[in-house]
Design a protein around this motif. Structure first.
Motif, PDB file in Angstrom:
ATOM      1  N   GLY A   1      -7.747   4.753  -5.445  1.00 47.50           N
ATOM      2  CA  GLY A   1      -6.503   3.695  -5.565  1.00 47.50           C
ATOM      3  C   GLY A   1      -6.375   2.704  -4.290  1.00 47.50           C
ATOM      4  O   GLY A   1      -5.711   1.931  -4.333  1.00 47.50           O
ATOM      5  N   PHE A   2      -6.746   3.244  -2.908  1.00 47.58           N
ATOM      6  CA  PHE A   2      -6.634   2.827  -1.818  1.00 47.58           C
ATOM      7  C   PHE A   2      -7.737   1.858  -1.295  1.00 47.58           C
ATOM      8  O   PHE A   2      -7.696   1.163  -0.539  1.00 47.58           O
TER       9      PHE A   2
ATOM     10  N   TYR B   1      -1.045   9.781  -4.944  1.00 52.26           N
ATOM     11  CA  TYR B   1      -1.971   9.027  -4.413  1.00 52.26           C
ATOM     12  C   TYR B   1      -3.543   9.358  -4.646  1.00 52.26           C
ATOM     13  O   TYR B   1      -3.733  10.612  -4.863  1.00 52.26           O
TER      14      TYR B   1
ATOM     15  N   ASN C   1      -2.129   4.362  -6.071  1.00 49.98           N
ATOM     16  CA  ASN C   1      -1.602   3.591  -4.822  1.00 49.98           C
ATOM     17  C   ASN C   1      -0.075   3.460  -4.588  1.00 49.98           C
ATOM     18  O   ASN C   1       0.459   2.575  -4.170  1.00 49.98           O
TER      19      ASN C   1
ATOM     20  N   TRP D   1      -9.251  -2.345  -3.922  1.00 56.95           N
ATOM     21  CA  TRP D   1      -8.242  -3.357  -4.038  1.00 56.95           C
ATOM     22  C   TRP D   1      -7.991  -4.397  -5.099  1.00 56.95           C
ATOM     23  O   TRP D   1      -6.671  -4.660  -5.916  1.00 56.95           O
TER      24      TRP D   1
ATOM     25  N   ARG E   1      -5.817  -3.885  -8.825  1.00 60.09           N
ATOM     26  CA  ARG E   1      -4.461  -4.347  -8.662  1.00 60.09           C
ATOM     27  C   ARG E   1      -4.284  -5.617  -9.453  1.00 60.09           C
ATOM     28  O   ARG E   1      -3.338  -5.730 -10.308  1.00 60.09           O
TER      29      ARG E   1
ATOM     30  N   TYR F   1      -2.655   6.937   4.178  1.00 60.75           N
ATOM     31  CA  TYR F   1      -3.731   7.719   3.520  1.00 60.75           C
ATOM     32  C   TYR F   1      -4.783   8.107   4.859  1.00 60.75           C
ATOM     33  O   TYR F   1      -5.950   7.435   4.597  1.00 60.75           O
TER      34      TYR F   1
ATOM     35  N   THR G   1       1.077  -1.296  -0.115  1.00 60.38           N
ATOM     36  CA  THR G   1      -0.015   0.065   0.174  1.00 60.38           C
ATOM     37  C   THR G   1       0.857   1.392   0.048  1.00 60.38           C
ATOM     38  O   THR G   1       1.669   1.463   0.751  1.00 60.38           O
ATOM     39  N   GLY G   2       0.601   2.036  -0.857  1.00 56.00           N
ATOM     40  CA  GLY G   2       1.225   3.433  -1.116  1.00 56.00           C
ATOM     41  C   GLY G   2       2.679   3.346  -1.461  1.00 56.00           C
ATOM     42  O   GLY G   2       3.383   4.323  -1.306  1.00 56.00           O
TER      43      GLY G   2
END
Length: 278
Positions: free
Chosen positions: A86-87, A82, A76, A90, A93, A151, A47-48
């Protein structure tokens, strides 16, 4: 070791966040150091993070004769910025990794490796599915989960701009099957989302899976994540990288990080060379 080649792909089926145009997929390709390749390994960051965070894994794999392709997941990753979506989404991805294969697959055997949320991503490519009911409870505020430290304003931003119809569509999409049958082996490092996946989907994974965890992981505790995955995926092996290490030992400068990463990278080389032998 030479720097990876960088190439920007796009997925016209999905829109970019915060701008017009298709979803960008920035890829990093580490070519094998040997004349012949033993296969390709896809990499998914946490993440990130970004793909280069996993250079410590990519470079030994490439040295061992594997072609390695890492991805910066749009919205992400800290390199391109950011976005709250995108967070939260999931399941975008694993679709990124399938797009990479559509463009860059060379016909050889393919494996996947990921760290943290990238560990979930790798599992999703192998067949793991989100429980849409649980995601729906989170999306509608009936259940809460810790906010990602990268985030902290995630919920506030999504509440301001995501409508009821969008939430309903997200819930439906969240439970989809994003497996890519071209991928035949997976390495999960401190994988996330263990409690949000369906047990049936984890039991249905038939490819070889190697899972690694640390004893002091306060972000994805092994009991509810790595060891949960291992207890349900048939034939999966679970390994403790270090009992005293935390979650971020794989992406931040910490005492003993080099030793722990070197050990895991060597194990990854052994695992993928065995599983991806054509």
């Amino acid at each position: 070791m030479t720097s990876p080649d960088i190439r920007v792909l796009t997925d016209p089926r999905r829109e970019a966040w915060g701008t017009d145009g298709p979803r960008p997929i920035v890829t990093y390709v580490w070519p094998p150091d040997t004349a012949t390749t033993s296969g390709t390994v896809l990499l998914s960051h946490g993440t990130g993070g970004c793909a280069l965070d996993l250079s410590w894994l990519a470079e030994p794999l490439a040295t061992a004769g594997l072609r390695v392709i890492g991805v910066d997941h749009h919205g992400n990753n800290y390199r391109s910025g950011y976005h709250a979506e995108g967070f939260a989404r999931w399941w975008d991805r694993p679709q990124d990794l399938s797009v990479v294969l559509d463009h860059l697959a060379d016909g050889g055997p393919i494996g996947v490796a990921g760290f943290s949320l990238g560990g979930y991503t790798a599992a999703a490519v192998l067949g793991a599915r989100i429980n849409a009911d649980l995601f729906g409870a989170i999306a509608t505020g009936r259940a809460t989960v810790p906010l990602p430290p990268e985030y902290p304003t995630l919920i506030d931003e999504l509440t301001d701009r995501i409508g009821i119809d969008d939430i309903a569509a997200w819930i439906t999409e969240s439970g989809g099957d994003y497996a890519d049958r071209r991928v035949t082996a997976g390495l999960l490092i401190c994988p996330a989302q263990g409690q949000l996946l369906t047990s049936a989907s984890l039991r249905g994974i038939t490819t070889p899976v190697s899972i690694w965890w640390t004893g002091e992981d306060d972000q994805t505790p092994a009991e509810t994540n790595a060891l949960h995955y291992a207890s349900l995926i048939p034939g999966a092996t679970a390994h403790c990288a270090d009992l005293s290490a935390g979650h971020y030992v794989f992406v931040r400068d910490m005492p003993d990080a080099d030793r722990i990463r070197t050990r895991l990278a060597a194990a990854a080389v052994t695992f993928f060379r065995k599983q991806l032998t054509a």
